[in-house]
Enzyme design. Structure first.
Site, mmCIF file in Angstrom:
data_model
loop_
_atom_site.group_PDB
_atom_site.id
_atom_site.type_symbol
_atom_site.label_atom_id
_atom_site.label_comp_id
_atom_site.label_asym_id
_atom_site.label_seq_id
_atom_site.Cartn_x
_atom_site.Cartn_y
_atom_site.Cartn_z
ATOM 1 N N ASP A 1 0.845 -1.186 0.000
ATOM 2 C CA ASP A 1 0.000 0.000 0.000
ATOM 3 C C ASP A 1 0.885 1.242 0.000
ATOM 4 O O ASP A 1 2.013 1.212 0.497
ATOM 5 C CB ASP A 1 -0.880 0.015 1.251
ATOM 6 C CG ASP A 1 -1.768 -1.218 1.354
ATOM 7 O OD1 ASP A 1 -2.438 -1.544 0.366
ATOM 8 O OD2 ASP A 1 -1.770 -1.851 2.430
ATOM 9 N N ASP B 1 -1.896 -2.669 -4.713
ATOM 10 C CA ASP B 1 -2.793 -2.972 -3.610
ATOM 11 C C ASP B 1 -3.548 -1.688 -3.278
ATOM 12 O O ASP B 1 -4.159 -1.093 -4.147
ATOM 13 C CB ASP B 1 -2.015 -3.547 -2.431
ATOM 14 C CG ASP B 1 -2.909 -4.302 -1.448
ATOM 15 O OD1 ASP B 1 -4.122 -4.381 -1.691
ATOM 16 O OD2 ASP B 1 -2.397 -4.802 -0.440
ATOM 17 N N ASP C 1 -4.532 2.449 3.835
ATOM 18 C CA ASP C 1 -5.231 1.496 4.695
ATOM 19 C C ASP C 1 -5.039 1.897 6.151
ATOM 20 O O ASP C 1 -3.922 2.244 6.573
ATOM 21 C CB ASP C 1 -4.708 0.075 4.486
ATOM 22 C CG ASP C 1 -5.230 -0.560 3.197
ATOM 23 O OD1 ASP C 1 -5.960 0.126 2.454
ATOM 24 O OD2 ASP C 1 -4.908 -1.730 2.942
ATOM 25 N N ARG D 1 -13.903 1.117 -2.635
ATOM 26 C CA ARG D 1 -13.299 1.355 -1.326
ATOM 27 C C ARG D 1 -12.927 2.821 -1.101
ATOM 28 O O ARG D 1 -11.759 3.178 -0.989
ATOM 29 C CB ARG D 1 -12.059 0.483 -1.112
ATOM 30 C CG ARG D 1 -12.326 -1.007 -1.210
ATOM 31 C CD ARG D 1 -11.079 -1.819 -0.915
ATOM 32 N NE ARG D 1 -11.331 -3.253 -1.104
ATOM 33 C CZ ARG D 1 -10.405 -4.195 -0.940
ATOM 34 N NH1 ARG D 1 -9.175 -3.861 -0.602
ATOM 35 N NH2 ARG D 1 -10.715 -5.466 -1.132
#
Length: 437
Positions: A217, A256, A260, A313
């Site tokens: 990430d 990815d 996060d 997302r």
């Protein structure tokens, strides 16, 4: 070996790649991270500005002494500056676009790894779909991946501010790990998502049709508290998914997430950022089984962020009390689009006063995606300039995934809440790196 890294078109905010050398265009600044005559590195999160202002608030490295203020121009200098002084307050000023993968993927490849051999060995026609891959080439791929992991991750200590100098400064291909620490600020950075040079083929994934699985990430907030992420641009940049090839009938996925927030992280404010051209953009909570660490945590505020060219997302939420207001979500014609808000296990999403600009024919109901039974509040949101009840439209369009209203809490840590009708004009002109006022 033939390690894979793919070159796509440059975005308006990304660096331009020529061969293996990043040419930064329009770089300004002389090592002083200033905006409007002030030293941005010394700025702290304003009181009441989202969950990161809870308790003692978020001050980052604002109290750093002169010995712990660094200006860096390379990835090696950046990682050394992070390590210097442990958790003593520090300010790191990133000047220009610093590249974590400046030597290319081949620099990480284990001797003997050959991508063409890997494809031949694990072709489903040879290997099948019953068992995960194993053997010499998979071992060499894993060793290569481990070398990349070691090289591109940067651990951010407590009490740190990282700020881009002027316009056109940031990080290419690096992964910022804010892990198990408190009090961190990231501002004014253009961050191009890391490319996984060595994705793994899993023939058993996706209902035994197989899939390529990637790591890394751009920014990970893992078990950390009081984090402010402000006025950054996070993007796939030169390597959009549309530029990636396919093998075994599946996209060779090398990305990815962009951001996060996971594993008990708490009190995070994400403000005035631009999230661009990415698929799995933001997870808040990464597992339905993480209740032991995540229950009562994952309190995150998202406000005045711009999302464009993202697939899904924005965010997907589990467990957390997530406050999303005054964000602008743009879905253009022909864009691959899944959803905006993902409603996950025990989530408590409070999404109000946002603006969605959807191309003709794009489903309004798909703005919400139900993964688990978890009531949410979604009021006073506008779609294409009109007030829209997102829950009612979702339930009408997707009756098999009925969502319930009422998140069960009301945010109190908000700064000025703008009219959702005005949000596109405000956010589009002020969100992202290089736009601090």
């Amino acid at each position: 070996m033939n390690a894979q890294i793919w070159h796509g078109h440059a975005t308006r905010k990304a660096a331009v790649l020529v061969g293996c050398t990043a040419l930064v265009l329009g770089l300004t600044g002389t090592g002083s991270a200033q905006a409007g005559g002030r030293d941005v590195g010394r700025e702290v999160l304003p009181a009441g500005d989202g969950w990161a202002s809870e308790g003692a608030g978020t001050t980052g490295g604002s109290a750093a002494d002169a010995a712990h203020v660094h200006t860096v121009t390379t990835w090696a200098e950046f990682r050394q500056a992070l390590a210097d002084g442990g958790s003593a307050p520090k300010i790191i000023k990133v000047k220009g676009m610093i590249d974590a993968v400046s030597e290319g993927c081949d620099a990480f490849a284990a001797e003997g790894y050959d991508f063409q051999r890997y494809l031949a060995d694990y072709d489903p026609a040879v290997w099948g779909h019953d068992t995960p891959v194993s053997g010499a080439q998979e071992d060499l791929r894993a060793a290569s991946a481990a070398a990349q992991d070691q090289a591109i991750k940067a651990n951010v200590p407590a009490n740190t501010t990282i700020v881009g100098v002027g316009k056109g400064s940031g990080i290419l291909g690096g992964s910022l790990q804010i892990k198990g620490v408190d009090n961190v600020i990231l501002r004014n950075l253009t961050v191009e998502a890391p490319i996984d040079c060595f994705p793994q083929w899993d023939p058993t994934d996706d209902n035994r049709t197989g899939a390529w699985n990637s790591e890394y990430d751009s920014v990970v907030v893992y078990g950390s508290t009081h984090v402010w992420i402000d006025h950054n641009t996070l993007t796939d940049g030169r390597y959009p998914d549309s530029s990636l090839p396919s093998y075994f009938g599946k996209v060779y996925q090398q990305h990815d997430g962009l951001l996060d927030v996971v594993r008990g992280a708490n009190h995070v404010t994400v403000s005035w950022n631009s999230f661009e051209d990415h698929d799995k953009t933001m997870l808040i909570g990464n597992s339905d089984s993480a209740g032991a660490t995540d229950t009562g945590k994952l309190k995150v505020t998202l406000h005045h962020n711009h999302f464009e060219g993202i697939v899904e997302r924005a965010p997907r939420v589990r467990f957390g009390q997530v406050d999303s207001y005054n964000n602008h979500f743009v879905v253009t014609e022909g864009q691959n689009y899944g959803y905006v808000f993902g409603i996950g296990a025990s989530s408590q999403l409070y999404a109000t006063h946002n603006a969605l600009s959807l191309a003709s024919g794009v489903s309004v109901g798909k703005a919400l995606k139900k993964w688990n039974e978890a009531p949410l509040t979604a009021e006073n949101n506008y779609v294409n300039g009109r007030p829209t009840d997102l829950i009612a439209v979702h339930n009408s369009e997707i009756p098999g995934e009925i969502l319930q209203s009422g998140a069960g809490w009301t945010p109190t840590l908000r700064t000025k809440v703008d009219s959702p009708r005005a949000v596109p004009g405000i956010v589009d002109h002020r969100a992202g790196a290089g736009r601090l006022r």
